[in-house]
Design a protein around this motif. Structure first.
Motif, PDB file in Angstrom:
ATOM      1  N   GLY A 116     -17.465  19.803   8.768  1.00 50.08           N
ATOM      2  CA  GLY A 116     -16.932  18.746   7.916  1.00 50.08           C
ATOM      3  C   GLY A 116     -17.975  18.136   7.012  1.00 50.08           C
ATOM      4  O   GLY A 116     -17.712  17.816   5.848  1.00 50.08           O
ATOM      5  N   VAL A 117     -19.196  17.973   7.531  1.00 43.79           N
ATOM      6  CA  VAL A 117     -20.274  17.379   6.736  1.00 43.79           C
ATOM      7  C   VAL A 117     -20.576  18.234   5.513  1.00 43.79           C
ATOM      8  O   VAL A 117     -20.699  17.736   4.382  1.00 43.79           O
ATOM      9  CB  VAL A 117     -21.546  17.200   7.597  1.00 43.79           C
ATOM     10  N   LEU A 118     -20.702  19.543   5.709  1.00 40.38           N
ATOM     11  CA  LEU A 118     -21.026  20.442   4.598  1.00 40.38           C
ATOM     12  C   LEU A 118     -19.811  20.766   3.748  1.00 40.38           C
ATOM     13  O   LEU A 118     -19.963  21.201   2.590  1.00 40.38           O
ATOM     14  CB  LEU A 118     -21.628  21.745   5.126  1.00 40.38           C
ATOM     15  N   GLY A 119     -18.598  20.540   4.282  1.00 37.51           N
ATOM     16  CA  GLY A 119     -17.417  21.013   3.576  1.00 37.51           C
ATOM     17  C   GLY A 119     -16.715  20.025   2.683  1.00 37.51           C
ATOM     18  O   GLY A 119     -15.978  20.424   1.778  1.00 37.51           O
ATOM     19  N   ILE A 120     -16.943  18.697   2.875  1.00 34.41           N
ATOM     20  CA  ILE A 120     -16.156  17.684   2.173  1.00 34.41           C
ATOM     21  C   ILE A 120     -17.016  16.948   1.157  1.00 34.41           C
ATOM     22  O   ILE A 120     -18.060  16.387   1.489  1.00 34.41           O
ATOM     23  CB  ILE A 120     -15.564  16.658   3.167  1.00 34.41           C
ATOM     24  N   SER A 121     -16.580  16.934  -0.094  1.00 32.56           N
ATOM     25  CA  SER A 121     -17.289  16.212  -1.157  1.00 32.56           C
ATOM     26  C   SER A 121     -17.113  14.706  -0.999  1.00 32.56           C
ATOM     27  O   SER A 121     -16.201  14.243  -0.316  1.00 32.56           O
ATOM     28  CB  SER A 121     -16.763  16.626  -2.537  1.00 32.56           C
ATOM     29  N   SER A 122     -17.978  13.947  -1.661  1.00 29.47           N
ATOM     30  CA  SER A 122     -17.838  12.495  -1.690  1.00 29.47           C
ATOM     31  C   SER A 122     -16.899  12.101  -2.820  1.00 29.47           C
ATOM     32  O   SER A 122     -17.251  12.235  -4.004  1.00 29.47           O
ATOM     33  CB  SER A 122     -19.201  11.825  -1.894  1.00 29.47           C
ATOM     34  N   SER A 123     -15.711  11.624  -2.491  1.00 29.50           N
ATOM     35  CA  SER A 123     -14.748  11.217  -3.518  1.00 29.50           C
ATOM     36  C   SER A 123     -15.318  10.106  -4.395  1.00 29.50           C
ATOM     37  O   SER A 123     -15.102  10.082  -5.604  1.00 29.50           O
ATOM     38  CB  SER A 123     -13.451  10.737  -2.859  1.00 29.50           C
ATOM     39  N   ALA A 124     -16.052   9.163  -3.769  1.00 32.41           N
ATOM     40  CA  ALA A 124     -16.604   8.043  -4.525  1.00 32.41           C
ATOM     41  C   ALA A 124     -17.616   8.511  -5.558  1.00 32.41           C
ATOM     42  O   ALA A 124     -17.588   8.095  -6.727  1.00 32.41           O
ATOM     43  CB  ALA A 124     -17.248   7.038  -3.571  1.00 32.41           C
ATOM     44  N   ILE A 125     -18.534   9.390  -5.146  1.00 31.42           N
ATOM     45  CA  ILE A 125     -19.564   9.859  -6.072  1.00 31.42           C
ATOM     46  C   ILE A 125     -18.957  10.757  -7.148  1.00 31.42           C
ATOM     47  O   ILE A 125     -19.324  10.676  -8.324  1.00 31.42           O
ATOM     48  CB  ILE A 125     -20.690  10.580  -5.307  1.00 31.42           C
ATOM     49  N   VAL A 126     -18.009  11.618  -6.758  1.00 33.11           N
ATOM     50  CA  VAL A 126     -17.346  12.481  -7.741  1.00 33.11           C
ATOM     51  C   VAL A 126     -16.656  11.630  -8.810  1.00 33.11           C
ATOM     52  O   VAL A 126     -16.768  11.900 -10.011  1.00 33.11           O
ATOM     53  CB  VAL A 126     -16.337  13.411  -7.050  1.00 33.11           C
ATOM     54  N   THR A 127     -15.965  10.581  -8.367  1.00 29.42           N
ATOM     55  CA  THR A 127     -15.290   9.696  -9.319  1.00 29.42           C
ATOM     56  C   THR A 127     -16.285   9.056 -10.270  1.00 29.42           C
ATOM     57  O   THR A 127     -16.080   9.017 -11.487  1.00 29.42           O
ATOM     58  CB  THR A 127     -14.523   8.591  -8.565  1.00 29.42           C
ATOM     59  N   LYS A 128     -17.380   8.543  -9.713  1.00 27.51           N
ATOM     60  CA  LYS A 128     -18.389   7.871 -10.542  1.00 27.51           C
ATOM     61  C   LYS A 128     -19.034   8.851 -11.516  1.00 27.51           C
ATOM     62  O   LYS A 128     -19.311   8.503 -12.671  1.00 27.51           O
ATOM     63  CB  LYS A 128     -19.453   7.234  -9.642  1.00 27.51           C
ATOM     64  N   VAL A 129     -19.272  10.074 -11.067  1.00 24.84           N
ATOM     65  CA  VAL A 129     -19.857  11.095 -11.935  1.00 24.84           C
ATOM     66  C   VAL A 129     -18.936  11.388 -13.118  1.00 24.84           C
ATOM     67  O   VAL A 129     -19.377  11.467 -14.273  1.00 24.84           O
ATOM     68  CB  VAL A 129     -20.146  12.387 -11.144  1.00 24.84           C
ATOM     69  N   LEU A 130     -17.631  11.541 -12.849  1.00 25.88           N
ATOM     70  CA  LEU A 130     -16.679  11.824 -13.925  1.00 25.88           C
ATOM     71  C   LEU A 130     -16.623  10.679 -14.925  1.00 25.88           C
ATOM     72  O   LEU A 130     -16.515  10.895 -16.139  1.00 25.88           O
ATOM     73  CB  LEU A 130     -15.287  12.076 -13.337  1.00 25.88           C
ATOM     74  N   GLY A 185     -11.181  13.058 -19.385  1.00 27.72           N
ATOM     75  CA  GLY A 185     -10.166  13.708 -20.205  1.00 27.72           C
ATOM     76  C   GLY A 185     -10.367  15.200 -20.372  1.00 27.72           C
ATOM     77  O   GLY A 185      -9.579  15.852 -21.056  1.00 27.72           O
ATOM     78  N   ASN A 186     -11.422  15.764 -19.771  1.00 29.39           N
ATOM     79  CA  ASN A 186     -11.686  17.193 -19.915  1.00 29.39           C
ATOM     80  C   ASN A 186     -10.657  18.040 -19.160  1.00 29.39           C
ATOM     81  O   ASN A 186     -10.141  17.617 -18.118  1.00 29.39           O
ATOM     82  CB  ASN A 186     -13.084  17.529 -19.389  1.00 29.39           C
ATOM     83  N   PRO A 187     -10.349  19.247 -19.646  1.00 23.70           N
ATOM     84  CA  PRO A 187      -9.366  20.097 -18.963  1.00 23.70           C
ATOM     85  C   PRO A 187      -9.753  20.416 -17.523  1.00 23.70           C
ATOM     86  O   PRO A 187      -8.889  20.466 -16.653  1.00 23.70           O
ATOM     87  CB  PRO A 187      -9.346  21.375 -19.821  1.00 23.70           C
ATOM     88  N   GLU A 188     -11.057  20.634 -17.252  1.00 20.20           N
ATOM     89  CA  GLU A 188     -11.464  21.008 -15.899  1.00 20.20           C
ATOM     90  C   GLU A 188     -11.446  19.845 -14.914  1.00 20.20           C
ATOM     91  O   GLU A 188     -11.634  20.044 -13.701  1.00 20.20           O
ATOM     92  CB  GLU A 188     -12.866  21.636 -15.904  1.00 20.20           C
ATOM     93  N   THR A 189     -11.203  18.621 -15.409  1.00 24.94           N
ATOM     94  CA  THR A 189     -11.132  17.479 -14.497  1.00 24.94           C
ATOM     95  C   THR A 189      -9.895  17.550 -13.609  1.00 24.94           C
ATOM     96  O   THR A 189      -9.907  17.081 -12.475  1.00 24.94           O
ATOM     97  CB  THR A 189     -11.151  16.164 -15.297  1.00 24.94           C
ATOM     98  N   LYS A 190      -8.813  18.161 -14.101  1.00 24.96           N
ATOM     99  CA  LYS A 190      -7.602  18.301 -13.276  1.00 24.96           C
ATOM    100  C   LYS A 190      -7.872  19.099 -11.999  1.00 24.96           C
ATOM    101  O   LYS A 190      -7.509  18.658 -10.908  1.00 24.96           O
ATOM    102  CB  LYS A 190      -6.472  18.932 -14.089  1.00 24.96           C
ATOM    103  N   PRO A 191      -8.506  20.292 -12.085  1.00 23.14           N
ATOM    104  CA  PRO A 191      -8.811  20.980 -10.824  1.00 23.14           C
ATOM    105  C   PRO A 191      -9.808  20.220  -9.955  1.00 23.14           C
ATOM    106  O   PRO A 191      -9.724  20.286  -8.724  1.00 23.14           O
ATOM    107  CB  PRO A 191      -9.380  22.333 -11.267  1.00 23.14           C
ATOM    108  N   ILE A 192     -10.747  19.487 -10.562  1.00 22.68           N
ATOM    109  CA  ILE A 192     -11.689  18.692  -9.769  1.00 22.68           C
ATOM    110  C   ILE A 192     -10.935  17.647  -8.958  1.00 22.68           C
ATOM    111  O   ILE A 192     -11.134  17.498  -7.741  1.00 22.68           O
ATOM    112  CB  ILE A 192     -12.746  18.017 -10.678  1.00 22.68           C
ATOM    113  N   LEU A 193     -10.048  16.906  -9.619  1.00 25.07           N
ATOM    114  CA  LEU A 193      -9.273  15.888  -8.921  1.00 25.07           C
ATOM    115  C   LEU A 193      -8.309  16.523  -7.923  1.00 25.07           C
ATOM    116  O   LEU A 193      -8.063  15.980  -6.841  1.00 25.07           O
ATOM    117  CB  LEU A 193      -8.496  15.035  -9.922  1.00 25.07           C
ATOM    118  N   GLY A 194      -7.757  17.676  -8.273  1.00 27.97           N
ATOM    119  CA  GLY A 194      -6.870  18.378  -7.351  1.00 27.97           C
ATOM    120  C   GLY A 194      -7.595  18.798  -6.081  1.00 27.97           C
ATOM    121  O   GLY A 194      -7.065  18.672  -4.972  1.00 27.97           O
ATOM    122  N   ILE A 195      -8.833  19.282  -6.227  1.00 27.88           N
ATOM    123  CA  ILE A 195      -9.624  19.678  -5.060  1.00 27.88           C
ATOM    124  C   ILE A 195      -9.915  18.461  -4.188  1.00 27.88           C
ATOM    125  O   ILE A 195      -9.875  18.534  -2.955  1.00 27.88           O
ATOM    126  CB  ILE A 195     -10.927  20.373  -5.512  1.00 27.88           C
TER     127      ILE A 195
END
Length: 400
Positions: A114-128, A135-145
């Motif tokens: 679990g530690v190696l497998g799960i991204s940080s939702s908080a950091i991913v959000t802040k990075v975006l 608004g980028n097209p690839e943000t949809k799969p990022i948020l979907g993941i």
């Protein structure tokens, strides 16, 4: 608390002058001014900021939900599931194999998966937000993941808890997992069919009342979600998903910005408080190997997701780097492992691994164009911005 805000602000201002992202600087402020380093100690007990930190996480994920529309889920559900499944298969599988290779024990290997497998939702959000890529097209799969990861996490934590406590794993985990999954279905149904009703209930011309309403809804549902065994983050995300599709959605996005930024800074500062640099040398080699493994798996996962969505090397690099950071969920697993009396090396390992990727993730996301150049087909798109690709629609970025 005032000192925490000011310290984070000063370091972020200094770092901004040399082009550093804010997230690792907020974490660094927590490390330097926490109980584990010499000098000034602003907060002796990290738990003193626990509630404010949780509020920061809730607001970050609530904002993410505001930006992710229900139509995106309906239109891209199959591809979202494929991309999220591929990401989890690569990263959780690699984490499980790495855990067994270390030889620390079966329970420890399950935690490391679990530690190696799960991204940080908080950091991913802040990075975006910081990179202006919402608004980028690839943000949809990022948020979907991220959504798929959070659903997996809810079931994973429900199944892991009885295993760590020594219960008969499958039989004991089934009721808790069923309760969590049932509540997830309820949240999904509310997001799918309850938007119109929620929109009428929350609509008001008074900004003060609107702030109180959406903040109360996000925090309440996050708390109820946790009670049902679902990550509080996904509860807040679902509230944002519902409110983002209402007529009040644009106003809510504008009003939540200062709250998101202020309490998000406290979340990362409190994250730094929990890290003891003195524990890291004993696990430095396992940490470095795990970081290298995560980098490799994220590149493969980014390329896989890009292929599923028909994107080129630029979006593939953005997906890989945006999802690189690990954070709050790894710390939850560290707490569970400590409570279960597992190998004492787990805590410093998780702290070092999370710290490196929390710093490396935002830095890599800001320079994802370098990765795009070495991916298959990247040589043809060297002149294009990292957020676009010949196969992708032009990116339209919302003000962050």
């Amino acid at each position: 608390m005032g000192g925490a805000f000011l310290a984070a602000a000063v370091l972020a201002r200094l770092g901004g002058r040399i082009g550093l992202p804010t997230i690792p600087l907020f974490i660094l402020a927590g490390i330097l001014l926490g109980p584990h380093t010499p000098g000034i100690v602003l907060v002796a007990d990290p738990h003193d900021l626990e509630m404010l930190s949780l509020l920061g996480l809730v607001l970050l994920l609530f904002y993410l939900g505001l930006e992710f529309h229900v139509d995106d889920l309906k239109a891209g559900g199959r591809r979202m599931a494929l991309a999220g499944g591929a990401y989890l298969t690569l990263n959780v599988g690699a984490g499980l194999g790495f855990g067994f290779a270390l030889g620390w024990g079966t329970s420890e290997a399950l935690v490391l998966a679990g530690v190696l497998g799960i991204s940080s939702s908080a950091i991913v959000t802040k990075v975006l937000v910081d990179t202006g890529r919402l608004g980028n097209p690839e943000t949809k799969p990022i948020l979907g993941i991220i959504v798929v990861e959070d659903i997996f996490l809810a079931l994973y934590l429900a199944a892991l808890q009885p295993v760590l406590s020594g219960a008969d794993s499958l039989a004991a985990a089934a009721p808790a997992a069923g309760k969590a999954f049932g509540f997830l279905l309820l949240l999904a149904a509310a997001a799918r069919w309850g938007t119109r009703l929620v929109g009428r209930l929350i609509a008001t011309k008074d900004s003060e009342l609107l702030v109180i309403s959406f903040l109360g809804a996000a925090v309440l549902v996050a708390g109820v979600s946790e009670w049902f065994g679902v990550a509080d983050a996904i509860g807040a995300f679902m509230v944002g998903l519902m409110l983002g599709g209402t007529s009040s959605g644009p106003r809510i996005r504008k009003l939540v910005h200062p709250l998101r930024d202020a309490f998000g800074a406290i979340f990362f500062f409190a994250f730094g408080l929990s890290i003891d640099p003195g524990d890291l040398p004993s696990v430095v080699w396992p940490v470095l190997i795990a970081v290298a493994l995560t980098l490799l798996m994220n590149v493969l996962a980014g390329m896989t997701a890009a292929r599923i969505y028909g994107f080129g090397p630029g979006p593939a690099a953005n997906i890989a780097t945006a999802l690189l950071a690990r954070g709050e969920f790894a710390l939850i697993l560290a707490t569970m492992a400590a409570g279960a009396g597992l190998d004492e090396r787990l805590a410093p390992f998780i702290a070092g691994y999370v710290l490196i990727l929390a710093v490396l993730g935002p830095l890599a996301a800001g320079r994802s164009g370098l990765l795009a150049r070495v991916l298959p087909g990247g040589g043809a798109g060297r002149g294009a911005p990292p957020g676009t690709a010949p196969e992708a629609e032009p990116a339209v970025s919302r003000p962050g």
